[in-house]
Motif scaffolding. Structure first.
Motif, mmCIF file in Angstrom:
data_model
loop_
_atom_site.group_PDB
_atom_site.id
_atom_site.type_symbol
_atom_site.label_atom_id
_atom_site.label_comp_id
_atom_site.label_asym_id
_atom_site.label_seq_id
_atom_site.Cartn_x
_atom_site.Cartn_y
_atom_site.Cartn_z
ATOM 1 N N GLN A 1 -39.281 31.329 38.917
ATOM 2 C CA GLN A 1 -38.832 30.338 39.895
ATOM 3 C C GLN A 1 -37.448 30.707 40.400
ATOM 4 N N GLY B 1 -34.325 27.090 44.613
ATOM 5 C CA GLY B 1 -34.824 26.398 45.791
ATOM 6 C C GLY B 1 -36.280 26.649 46.114
ATOM 7 N N GLN B 2 -36.967 27.350 45.222
ATOM 8 C CA GLN B 2 -38.384 27.660 45.443
ATOM 9 C C GLN B 2 -39.249 27.029 44.359
ATOM 10 N N GLY B 3 -40.554 27.052 44.596
ATOM 11 C CA GLY B 3 -41.468 26.630 43.545
ATOM 12 C C GLY B 3 -41.755 27.793 42.607
#
Lengths: 114, 115
Positions: free
Chosen positions: B37, B40-42
């Motif tokens: 991860q 700011g991302q999944g």
């Protein structure tokens, strides 16, 4: 290519009101959709899921709706509580991604204010 | 009961160093997953084990990444010659079985910072 999209990075709701988190997907081969909640410095925690053969699944305050024709799902939280403040991830799995592999969206940060 | 545990929780490595990240799944869980991860991302899928067999490693970004689960329980993710772009949280998850719709239980993650 983002197969699962959460277009709202954040959402603010007052305590007691409904929170609606949205998720769109592009891959029509997805069979299962899941919502995970994540608090800071913790791993994601499973919340609720739905199979593609259903259009609604409910668990207490949480309901997930699936619109296959629009490739859209949403998570409703009613009533919202301050403890619901977290990042919510939509995830999907299906035949062509390998059933076991989850494809996640980028998340929506929910803030529930008292 | 005990959940998925990961160690270390935080790791700082200098560029070029090798690192090893450990995952202890929930006892009895057959399936084990690693995700990466970025900020700011999944989470993004890296690899999947069923018992000791690595059935899918399609998400490993390069041959510097290697995962093993020799006895079908504890797993180690190794990153050789770390690069700055490897900085991320590495999440481990386990589930009772494979298959669609089976809930995956996540550990707290290891935050790797490469300087």
């Amino acid at each position: 290519d983002q197969q699962v999209k959460q277009n709202s990075p954040s959402l603010s709701v007052q305590e007691g009101r409904i929170s609606i988190l949205n998720c769109d997907y592009t891959n029509s081969m997805f069979d299962y959709f899941l919502w995970y909640k994540k608090y800071p410095a913790e791993g994601p925690t499973f919340l609720i899921s739905i199979s593609s053969i259903k259009d609604k699944n409910e668990d207490g305050r949480f309901t997930v709706f699936l619109n296959k024709s629009a490739k859209h799902l949403s998570l409703h939280i009613v009533p919202s509580q301050p403890g619901d403040s977290a990042v919510y991830f939509c995830a999907a799995s299906g035949r062509n991604t390998g059933f076991q592999k989850l494809v996640f969206g980028t998340g929506t940060r929910l803030l529930v204010s008292p | 009961g005990a959940g998925v545990s990961q160690s270390p929780r935080y790791k700082v490595a200098k560029r070029g160093q090798d690192v090893a990240l450990r995952c202890d799944p929930i006892s009895g869980h057959v399936s084990l997953f690693w995700y990466q991860q970025a900020l700011g991302q999944g989470p993004e899928f890296l690899t999947y084990f069923q018992n000791e067999a690595q059935l899918d490693k399609s998400g490993l970004p390069s041959d510097r990444f290697f995962a093993e689960r020799p006895e079908g329980s504890v797993s180690t993710l190794k990153i050789q010659r770390t690069q700055q772009e490897d900085s991320a949280v590495y999440l481990c998850a386990s589930s009772l079985a494979g298959g669609a719709g089976v809930e995956q239980y996540f550990g707290p993650g290891t935050r790797l910072t490469v300087t």
